[in-house]
Enzyme design. Structure first.
Site, short mmCIF file in Angstrom:
data_model
loop_
_atom_site.label_atom_id
_atom_site.label_comp_id
_atom_site.label_asym_id
_atom_site.label_seq_id
_atom_site.Cartn_x
_atom_site.Cartn_y
_atom_site.Cartn_z
N LYS A 59 -7.05 25.49 -9.50
CA LYS A 59 -5.77 24.95 -9.39
C LYS A 59 -6.03 23.36 -9.57
O LYS A 59 -6.98 22.66 -9.30
CB LYS A 59 -5.17 24.92 -8.08
CG LYS A 59 -6.07 24.20 -6.77
CD LYS A 59 -5.38 24.13 -5.60
CE LYS A 59 -5.77 23.22 -4.50
NZ LYS A 59 -6.27 23.70 -3.29
N ASP A 99 0.80 -1.02 0.03
CA ASP A 99 -0.13 0.05 -0.18
C ASP A 99 0.87 1.47 -0.12
O ASP A 99 2.09 1.18 0.27
CB ASP A 99 -0.80 -0.07 1.33
CG ASP A 99 -1.76 1.21 1.32
OD1 ASP A 99 -2.15 1.58 0.39
OD2 ASP A 99 -1.81 1.77 2.63
N PHE A 156 -12.56 18.59 -6.65
CA PHE A 156 -11.53 17.79 -7.41
C PHE A 156 -12.10 16.50 -7.73
O PHE A 156 -12.79 15.77 -6.68
CB PHE A 156 -10.32 17.50 -6.43
CG PHE A 156 -9.13 16.86 -7.03
CD1 PHE A 156 -8.38 17.35 -7.83
CD2 PHE A 156 -9.20 15.43 -7.09
CE1 PHE A 156 -7.29 16.97 -8.50
CE2 PHE A 156 -8.22 14.71 -8.00
CZ PHE A 156 -7.32 15.29 -8.63
N LYS A 203 -9.31 16.30 -12.64
CA LYS A 203 -7.75 16.34 -11.91
C LYS A 203 -7.73 17.92 -11.72
O LYS A 203 -6.48 18.44 -11.76
CB LYS A 203 -6.77 16.04 -13.10
CG LYS A 203 -6.70 14.84 -13.37
CD LYS A 203 -5.40 14.16 -14.24
CE LYS A 203 -5.33 12.75 -14.48
NZ LYS A 203 -6.57 12.14 -15.03
N GLY A 209 -5.07 3.36 -3.39
CA GLY A 209 -6.51 4.18 -3.77
C GLY A 209 -6.26 5.74 -4.15
O GLY A 209 -7.32 6.04 -4.51
N ASP A 210 -4.90 6.07 -4.00
CA ASP A 210 -4.85 7.42 -4.43
C ASP A 210 -4.67 7.77 -6.06
O ASP A 210 -4.68 7.12 -6.71
CB ASP A 210 -3.48 7.71 -3.65
CG ASP A 210 -3.49 9.23 -3.03
OD1 ASP A 210 -4.26 9.92 -3.53
OD2 ASP A 210 -3.10 9.41 -1.99
N THR A 251 -0.11 4.94 1.19
CA THR A 251 -0.49 6.01 2.30
C THR A 251 -0.16 5.10 3.60
O THR A 251 -0.88 4.09 3.94
CB THR A 251 -1.90 6.16 2.03
OG1 THR A 251 -2.15 6.83 0.73
CG2 THR A 251 -2.26 7.60 3.06
N LYS A 268 -7.21 -4.89 -5.05
CA LYS A 268 -5.88 -5.42 -4.42
C LYS A 268 -5.82 -6.74 -4.25
O LYS A 268 -4.98 -7.41 -4.64
CB LYS A 268 -5.72 -4.53 -3.15
CG LYS A 268 -5.50 -3.04 -3.33
CD LYS A 268 -5.46 -2.31 -2.09
CE LYS A 268 -4.95 -0.95 -2.12
NZ LYS A 268 -4.60 -0.19 -0.75
#
EC number: 7.6.2.1
Length: 976
Positions: A497, A320, A473, A478, A607-608, A322, A694
């Protein structure tokens, strides 16, 4: 437990052998010689399993008996979580875990907002904003909810944790009002309420909750070494049948031949030693104890004592991101304006620019905010950039009282806030890093609600902006945007941004953005491009009208809304480029390099977002700076997947970056081809990966490659992956203990993996391989002697040694020296870590293979034959004493063979040898029924036993010496 035990061929075989002893015609010795060892093995195993089950039961009971507040007509009552049902109204306090999937009806915040932590669900530690249903939020009190007529429609239970479709319908005296419900109205089970209190209605419970649907059922893990030994025992059983058949053919099939045949099988059954399982299980328990006692990896816990050897065979490590590789703490590192760049060392210049600007603005009557295409000074550009960073976000400040500071009633709101500690809540740690940095520049965020943002300027004044629109977001867009109206000047500004890949086409032409983004990415920084556009009142009104129409449309609502937003996102003014860094866990780079050198391929499953994953992969040097990176484009159908796979095939030695959705498409149509190509990549990063995906990736690797996998994670979203892998490692981290409790091995930081695999994994595998083969050798040698005895004495089916000696041989006489092999090691821990390349040999499984097995078979046949025929040649006259002679030679041969196998002597090994020899000498004197004491005292007995033992062992010592001299193993070259 019994089923799992008798699933092993070894135990099933011994059960049949033991049952056969209940038939008088087949009985060879006393019942205890077969039932004793079998009963002991089963008893030890059942005790261990019972303890594991009891611990699990206690953990479950603890979770199910947690009390929650339920709102009823009789007031608030407390009920255990196991009693919660669909339709119950549950009140949740701050920091309380959500017990079931719920729709949020009311919160203690006026605007109906509520932050939750989803770390145990999707691995993201950022706080997510959830909104209460407006209809129920407007009620005066919680109790009023019991007096309305309303119902919630929820879709059938789904696995996906990022979407929800539902409606809230209220019937108010004949007027029906319907609200749509989406993911932002939900509280999934296992998330935690991070702010205020919340009231929700339960929509799914138990196995229908998202968290349970995303957790796979754990299977009992069986190590590869156990499976290999199981295969060898089947071969040995085949040998028993063939040997018995040969004996019967030579004896002739006269009389009750089947009875003799079965008696031969029983006589030769010692070829498969039942003590094998006991020795291996005790070895596993010892390895687990050693791992937990290792001072270099404190806090390590072994939760599954059945698979420590698996740590020595790992080819793929799936990690993983994070909290496992990173600390999930963002730090602002760089502000780039095109012509000038600010680093942490030069940030004081930014502070002085801001102070000067606001001091000038305060002294002049009107605020001086410049805009338009005029060439501006560095100071003006710094001001605008910092302003944009302080305003363009979804961050909410939360103030907590500091210790014993008194907040007086006459204090202004600003004074009160200065006496409180601020913490920021947001759905992304990047945003918190940016707002925290703006605060350190003395432009602090002091208030944020759904309609306004308030900043405190460097001179202490408050500046308020009305929020007209926010565009959150998403992984597709993105980017995030916000339209604000300055309360002082009435100016409307659109701030945006986002990732450089999308922002390059939105901002005005420039010649520096692409190059600087590349430079920052190479340093492992996450980049965000910030831009703005000043809107006239007419332009904004036109936009709002079109945006409202798009929001109301039923078909293709999202794409229509996006199209309207994109009409604004043209020719925007580029303000700055920011770089933030996610702190890595200590020692991550060194550990990953060590694992790479050991031949272990590392895959990152997160998952990011893709950009984040690529940044971390580069900063932790999982992907080296010089290495090519192949970003797998988003694919939705078979044709696109085929084209992308062909492009990947042309890339040699490139790290693969792929999203979970694209991966799903590839696996649907081209599973085998994809896995084959991915396995050739030096590193693989899968982003936007769900918990089930996963686990699926782990299973895929196991099926397609046949190699051993290890999964590492620290959150509830990693549990499925950890349980699917051959060896699951959980890290006790900020995301709770769920992963560490579900794992086979629990550690406190990622850097401990190096020692766990390269030192403990190596030792466990090597020791178990040596121990298993030696125990098999011990059974083979005595069976060879039994076969020679039977063939010499006209194929009679009588035991060579009495039952007591047979049990003693496998236990008290040789057990300690043989088991002392678990203390053996070929290289020191420091050498194993310094030369991780040594680990590559283990993954090939050469320590226990058919080659080594047949080598031991040959040794056993040679030694068994030598002892038996030697006794016949030297003791023709005294054959009555054959038991004393052969048994003594056998014990001495076993002790010498242990000494031959040992690579590094431990003092306990010497103690075991001396102790076992002492016990045997004592039993020679005491067991007068089995041994002739007077004969044992003659020199004739002594020298002849020594001759037989020497002939059986010395040639093997010579061969070992020659092999070490002319073909030494790789580890021996490193030992001084």
């Amino acid at each position: 437990v019994l089923f799992e035990q008798f699933k092993f061929f070894l135990n099933l075989y011994f059960l049949i052998m033991a049952l056969s002893q209940l038939i008088p015609e087949l009985r060879i010795g006393y019942l205890y010689t077969y039932w004793g060892p079998l009963g002991f093995v089963l008893f030890v195993t059942m005790c261990r399993e019972a303890l594991d089950d009891y611990r699990r039961y206690r953990r479950d009971k603890e979770a199910n008996s947690q009390k929650y507040k339920k709102l009823t007509r009789d007031g608030i009552i407390r009920i255990p979580s196991s009693d919660i049902q669909v339709g119950h109204l549950i009140i949740l306090e701050k920091n309380q875990r959500v017990p079931a999937d719920m729709v949020l009806l009311r919160t203690s915040e006026k605007d109906g907002g509520c932050f939750i932590r989803t770390d145990q669900l999707d691995g993201e530690t950022d706080w997510k904003l959830r909104l209460a249903v407006q209809d129920t939020q407007r009620l005066q009190t919680n109790v009023d909810i019991l007096d309305i007529t309303a119902h919630v429609y929820a879709e059938k239970p789904q696995k996906t944790i990022h979407t929800f479709v539902g409606t809230f319908t209220r019937d108010n005296e004949g007027i029906v009002h319907e609200d749509s419900l989406s993911i932002e109205h939900t509280l999934w089970a296992n998330t935690v309420v991070a702010s205020g209190t919340a009231l929700g209605v339960v929509i799914y419970t138990g196995c229908e909750t998202r968290s349970v649907m995303n957790t796979s059922q754990p299977k009992s893990k069986i190590g590869l070494l156990d499976l290999e030994i199981n295969t060898l025992t089947k071969l040995l059983f085949l040998a028993v049948i063939i040997l018995s058949l040969v004996m019967m053919i030579l004896k002739g099939f006269g009389g009750p031949w089947y009875r003799y045949f079965f008696r031969f099988i029983l006589l030769f059954s010692y070829i498969i030693p039942i003590s094998l399982r006991v020795n291996l299980d005790m070895g596993k328990a010892y390895y687990s104890w050693v791992i937990q006692r290792d001072k270099h990896i404190p806090g390590t816990t072994v939760r599954s004592t059945t698979i420590p050897e698996e740590l020595g065979r790992i080819t793929y490590l799936l990690s993983d991101k994070t909290g496992t590789l990173t600390q999930n703490e963002m730090v602002f590192k760089r502000l780039h304006l095109g012509t000038v760049s600010f680093t942490p060392e030069t940030m004081d210049e930014v502070i002085s620019h801001l102070k000067s600007f606001y001091s000038m603005a305060q002294s002049s009557a009107t605020p001086t905010r410049t805009s338009g295409p005029v060439r501006r000074s560095v100071m003006t550009r710094v001001i605008e950039a910092v302003h944009a960073i302080a305003l363009c976000h979804n961050v909410t400040p939360v103030f907590e009282e500091i210790g014993n500071s008194d907040v007086k009633s006459e204090d202004t709101e600003a004074d009160q806030q200065l006496k409180q500690r601020v913490t920021y809540q947001a759905s992304s740690p990047d945003e918190i890093a940016l707002v925290t940095w703006a605060e350190s520049m003395n432009l602090a965020l002091v208030k944020r609600d759904l309609s306004s943002i308030t900043l405190r300027t460097p001179v202490g004044t408050l500046s308020t902006f009305t929020i007209l629109q926010t565009f959150p977001f998403t992984s597709e867009s993105k980017r995030m945007g916000i339209i604000l109206k300055d309360e002082e000047t009435g100016e409307i500004t659109f701030y945006l941004k986002g990732a450089d890949v999308v922002m390059q086409g939105i901002v005005q032409y420039n010649d520096w953005l692409e190059e600087e983004c590349g430079n920052m990415a190479r340093e492992g920084l996450r980049t965000l491009v910030v831009a703005k556009k000043v809107l006239s009142e007419e332009l904004y009104q036109d936009f709002e009208t079109r945006y409202h129409q798009a929001k109301m449309s039923i078909q293709e609502r999202n794409s229509k809304m996006q199209a309207v937003i994109e009409s604004l996102e043209r020719d925007m003014e580029l303000l700055c480029l920011t770089g933030v860094e996610d702190k890595l866990q200590d020692g991550v780079r060194q550990t990953l390099e060590m694992l790479r050198n050991a031949g272990i391929r590392v895959w990152m499953l997160t998952g990011d977002k893709m950009e984040t994953a690529i940044c971390i992969a580069k900063s932790c040097q999982m992907v080296s700076k010089t290495q090519d990176v192949y970003i797998f484009q988003t694919v939705t159908d078979r044709g696109e997947a085929h084209l992308e796979l062909n492009s990947l095939r042309k890339k040699n030695e490139a790290a693969l970056i792929i999203s979970g959705d694209s991966l799903q498409v590839c696996l649907k149509y081209y599973e085998h081809e994809f896995v084959e190509l991915a396995c050739q990549c030096p590193a693989v990063v899968v982003c936007r990966c769900s918990p089930t995906q996963k686990a699926d990736i782990v299973k895929l690797l196991k099926i397609h490659t046949g190699k051993r996998t290890c999964a590492v994670g620290d959150g509830g979203n990693d549990v499925s992956m950890i349980q699917a892998a051959d060896a699951g490692i959980g890290i006790v981290g900020k995301e709770g203990r769920q992963a560490s409790l579900a794992a086979d091995f629990s550690i406190t930081q990622f850097s401990h993996i190096g020692r766990l695999l390269l030192v403990h994994g190596r030792n466990s595998y090597k020791r178990s391989a040596a121990l298993g083969q030696f125990v098999i050798h011990r059974g083979l040698i005595i069976t060879t002697m039994q076969a020679v005895f039977c063939s010499v004495f006209y194929f009679v089916s009588i035991a060579l040694f009495p039952g007591f000696l047979m049990v003693g041989y496998a236990t008290v006489y040789t057990m300690y020296p043989v088991f002392s092999l678990v203390l053996d090691k070929d290289v020191s821990a420091d050498t194993a870590l310094t030369y991780p390349e040594l680990y590559k040999d283990l993954t090939k499984g050469r320590s226990l293979s058919y080659k080594t097995f047949f080598l031991w078979v040959l040794i056993s046949i040679y030694q068994g034959g030598t002892i038996m025929y030697g006794a016949l040649l030297l003791f023709e006259a005294e054959f009555i004493h054959v038991v004393s002679i052969t048994f003594t030679s056998l014990i001495l041969t076993e002790l010498l063979m242990v000494a031959l196998t040992v690579r590094n002597w431990h003092y306990l090994m010497v103690v075991a040898q001396v102790f076992s020899l002492g016990i045997y000498i004592a039993s020679l004197a005491l067991l007068k029924n089995y041994f002739d004491a007077r004969f044992l005292q003659t020199w004739d007995f002594v020298w002849k036993v020594l001759v037989i033992t020497s002939i059986s062992c010395i040639p093997l010592y010579v061969l070992k010496y020659l092999r070490k001299k002319f073909s030494p193993p790789s580890y021996s070259k490193l030992n001084p």
